[in-house]
Design a protein around this motif. Structure first.
Motif, PDB file in Angstrom:
ATOM      1  N   GLN A  43       7.512 -24.483  13.154  1.00 41.00           N
ATOM      2  CA  GLN A  43       6.504 -24.657  14.202  1.00 41.00           C
ATOM      3  C   GLN A  43       6.988 -24.241  15.587  1.00 41.00           C
ATOM      4  OE1 GLN A  43       5.220 -28.726  14.092  1.00 41.00           O
ATOM      5  NE2 GLN A  43       4.237 -28.510  12.113  1.00 41.00           N
ATOM      6  N   LEU A  44       8.251 -23.879  15.708  1.00 39.56           N
ATOM      7  CA  LEU A  44       8.831 -23.636  17.029  1.00 39.56           C
ATOM      8  C   LEU A  44       8.705 -22.194  17.495  1.00 39.56           C
ATOM      9  CD1 LEU A  44      12.148 -25.648  17.023  1.00 39.56           C
ATOM     10  CD2 LEU A  44      10.274 -25.899  18.627  1.00 39.56           C
ATOM     11  N   ALA A  45       8.405 -22.054  18.773  1.00 42.58           N
ATOM     12  CA  ALA A  45       8.438 -20.752  19.414  1.00 42.58           C
ATOM     13  C   ALA A  45       9.744 -20.583  20.191  1.00 42.58           C
ATOM     14  CB  ALA A  45       7.245 -20.592  20.358  1.00 42.58           C
ATOM     15  N   ASP A  46      10.363 -21.682  20.590  1.00 46.94           N
ATOM     16  CA  ASP A  46      11.585 -21.666  21.393  1.00 46.94           C
ATOM     17  C   ASP A  46      12.761 -21.204  20.531  1.00 46.94           C
ATOM     18  OD1 ASP A  46      14.156 -22.831  22.477  1.00 46.94           O
ATOM     19  OD2 ASP A  46      12.807 -23.408  24.113  1.00 46.94           O
ATOM     20  N   ASP A  47      13.306 -20.030  20.832  1.00 45.14           N
ATOM     21  CA  ASP A  47      14.392 -19.452  20.026  1.00 45.14           C
ATOM     22  C   ASP A  47      15.669 -20.284  20.067  1.00 45.14           C
ATOM     23  OD1 ASP A  47      13.079 -17.304  18.907  1.00 45.14           O
ATOM     24  OD2 ASP A  47      13.632 -15.922  20.515  1.00 45.14           O
ATOM     25  N   PRO A 102       7.015 -42.070  22.972  1.00 51.03           N
ATOM     26  CA  PRO A 102       7.003 -40.838  22.176  1.00 51.03           C
ATOM     27  C   PRO A 102       5.639 -40.156  22.234  1.00 51.03           C
ATOM     28  CG  PRO A 102       7.751 -42.727  20.863  1.00 51.03           C
ATOM     29  CD  PRO A 102       7.251 -43.243  22.167  1.00 51.03           C
ATOM     30  N   ARG A 103       5.621 -39.003  22.846  1.00 52.21           N
ATOM     31  CA  ARG A 103       4.397 -38.216  22.963  1.00 52.21           C
ATOM     32  C   ARG A 103       4.721 -36.756  22.774  1.00 52.21           C
ATOM     33  NH1 ARG A 103       1.081 -41.043  27.921  1.00 52.21           N
ATOM     34  NH2 ARG A 103       1.017 -43.103  26.953  1.00 52.21           N
ATOM     35  N   GLY A 104       3.687 -35.965  22.553  1.00 52.53           N
ATOM     36  CA  GLY A 104       3.856 -34.532  22.402  1.00 52.53           C
ATOM     37  C   GLY A 104       2.976 -34.021  21.281  1.00 52.53           C
ATOM     38  N   VAL A 105       3.035 -32.745  21.084  1.00 49.42           N
ATOM     39  CA  VAL A 105       2.236 -32.124  20.030  1.00 49.42           C
ATOM     40  C   VAL A 105       3.126 -31.210  19.191  1.00 49.42           C
ATOM     41  CG1 VAL A 105       0.085 -32.224  21.355  1.00 49.42           C
ATOM     42  CG2 VAL A 105       1.530 -30.201  21.526  1.00 49.42           C
ATOM     43  N   GLY A 106       2.641 -30.876  18.009  1.00 50.20           N
ATOM     44  CA  GLY A 106       3.325 -29.924  17.149  1.00 50.20           C
ATOM     45  C   GLY A 106       4.752 -30.320  16.832  1.00 50.20           C
ATOM     46  N   ALA A 107       5.673 -29.433  17.144  1.00 45.54           N
ATOM     47  CA  ALA A 107       7.081 -29.629  16.816  1.00 45.54           C
ATOM     48  C   ALA A 107       7.659 -30.877  17.476  1.00 45.54           C
ATOM     49  CB  ALA A 107       7.883 -28.396  17.224  1.00 45.54           C
ATOM     50  N   VAL A 108       7.138 -31.264  18.629  1.00 46.98           N
ATOM     51  CA  VAL A 108       7.667 -32.446  19.320  1.00 46.98           C
ATOM     52  C   VAL A 108       7.445 -33.699  18.476  1.00 46.98           C
ATOM     53  CG1 VAL A 108       7.508 -33.886  21.389  1.00 46.98           C
ATOM     54  CG2 VAL A 108       7.382 -31.397  21.588  1.00 46.98           C
ATOM     55  N   VAL A 109       6.274 -33.801  17.871  1.00 48.13           N
ATOM     56  CA  VAL A 109       5.980 -34.948  17.006  1.00 48.13           C
ATOM     57  C   VAL A 109       6.967 -34.977  15.839  1.00 48.13           C
ATOM     58  CG1 VAL A 109       4.245 -36.006  15.509  1.00 48.13           C
ATOM     59  CG2 VAL A 109       3.556 -34.970  17.674  1.00 48.13           C
ATOM     60  N   ARG A 155      12.386 -34.071  24.819  1.00 47.51           N
ATOM     61  CA  ARG A 155      12.250 -34.054  26.276  1.00 47.51           C
ATOM     62  C   ARG A 155      12.135 -32.622  26.798  1.00 47.51           C
ATOM     63  NH1 ARG A 155      13.934 -37.896  29.505  1.00 47.51           N
ATOM     64  NH2 ARG A 155      12.136 -37.150  30.646  1.00 47.51           N
ATOM     65  N   VAL A 156      12.971 -31.726  26.286  1.00 47.61           N
ATOM     66  CA  VAL A 156      12.958 -30.329  26.727  1.00 47.61           C
ATOM     67  C   VAL A 156      11.627 -29.670  26.381  1.00 47.61           C
ATOM     68  CG1 VAL A 156      13.961 -28.035  26.305  1.00 47.61           C
ATOM     69  CG2 VAL A 156      15.452 -30.002  26.688  1.00 47.61           C
ATOM     70  N   LEU A 157      11.187 -29.814  25.151  1.00 45.64           N
ATOM     71  CA  LEU A 157       9.939 -29.158  24.722  1.00 45.64           C
ATOM     72  C   LEU A 157       8.727 -29.701  25.476  1.00 45.64           C
ATOM     73  CD1 LEU A 157      10.547 -28.786  20.891  1.00 45.64           C
ATOM     74  CD2 LEU A 157      10.460 -26.959  22.606  1.00 45.64           C
ATOM     75  N   ASN A 158       8.676 -31.009  25.680  1.00 49.03           N
ATOM     76  CA  ASN A 158       7.559 -31.575  26.440  1.00 49.03           C
ATOM     77  C   ASN A 158       7.597 -31.099  27.889  1.00 49.03           C
ATOM     78  OD1 ASN A 158       6.042 -32.944  24.530  1.00 49.03           O
ATOM     79  ND2 ASN A 158       7.170 -34.856  24.765  1.00 49.03           N
ATOM     80  N   GLN A 159       8.784 -31.021  28.443  1.00 42.23           N
ATOM     81  CA  GLN A 159       8.927 -30.525  29.818  1.00 42.23           C
ATOM     82  C   GLN A 159       8.427 -29.082  29.914  1.00 42.23           C
ATOM     83  OE1 GLN A 159      12.569 -31.538  32.226  1.00 42.23           O
ATOM     84  NE2 GLN A 159      12.965 -29.365  31.879  1.00 42.23           N
TER      85      GLN A 159
END
Length: 179
Positions: A43-47, A102-109, A155-159
């Motif tokens: 699910q990640l776009a972040d390489d 704990p919040r976020g969508v997709g990969a963060v969850v 934290r990084v992905l939500n940021q």
């Protein structure tokens, strides 16, 4: 009645599934954790995060077999995971938050689920140890570090996504000097 293998290999999910010990539960939890990491990778776009998780995923299976078989978690694995953890933690701009809801969508969850499962893995190691099975010292170190690593990634992905993470301040355990 004690459950046991029927003798039909098609009806056996895992060779140790009928074992009455916490070791099998540990192995099942690490299998679940490895699955969630794989889901997250897809699910990640972040390489950078995807590469870090891709390095980590086989080590979770190494963790899985490290009590029943040969220990597959080494000091070098802890050093690498810790370096990745510090690298991602350094990217968080609001470091003053000790814990967030704990919040976020997709990969963060999925990463929040990985964080929570990693705590269960640590607790299972405690049970395995209490049952008298030798637990290599690298396993609880690595497993505890996983919890912090996954938290940093959330934290990084939500940021990066601009998702607000409200700080959670417990009323149950007040901070020193708090009134």
């Amino acid at each position: 009645m004690v459950l046991k293998f029927s003798g039909d290999i098609d009806e056996l999910a895992y060779p140790f599934i009928f074992e009455d010990s916490s070791l099998c539960d540990f192995e099942i939890l690490t299998d679940e954790l490895c699955t969630y990491v794989g889901l997250t990778i897809s699910q990640l776009a972040d390489d950078e995060i995807r590469q870090s998780l891709s390095w980590l995923q086989p080590r979770i299976f190494n963790l899985n077999g490290s009590i029943r078989g040969k220990c597959g978690i080494f000091g070098a694995d802890i050093i690498k995971l810790k370096a990745d953890y510090h690298y991602f933690r350094a990217q968080v701009t609001d470091k003053n938050k000790r814990f967030v809801l704990p919040r976020g969508v997709g990969a963060v969850v999925q990463l929040h689920q990985c964080r929570s499962l990693s705590k269960k893995v640590v607790r299972q190691l405690v049970k395995v140890d209490a049952e008298g099975k030798k637990v290599p010292e690298t396993l609880p170190r690595f497993s505890n570090l996983l919890v912090n690593y996954f938290f940093a990634l959330t934290r990084v992905l939500n940021q990066h996504s601009g998702i607000e993470e409200p700080e959670y301040i417990s009323i149950n355990y007040p901070m020193p000097n708090a009134k």
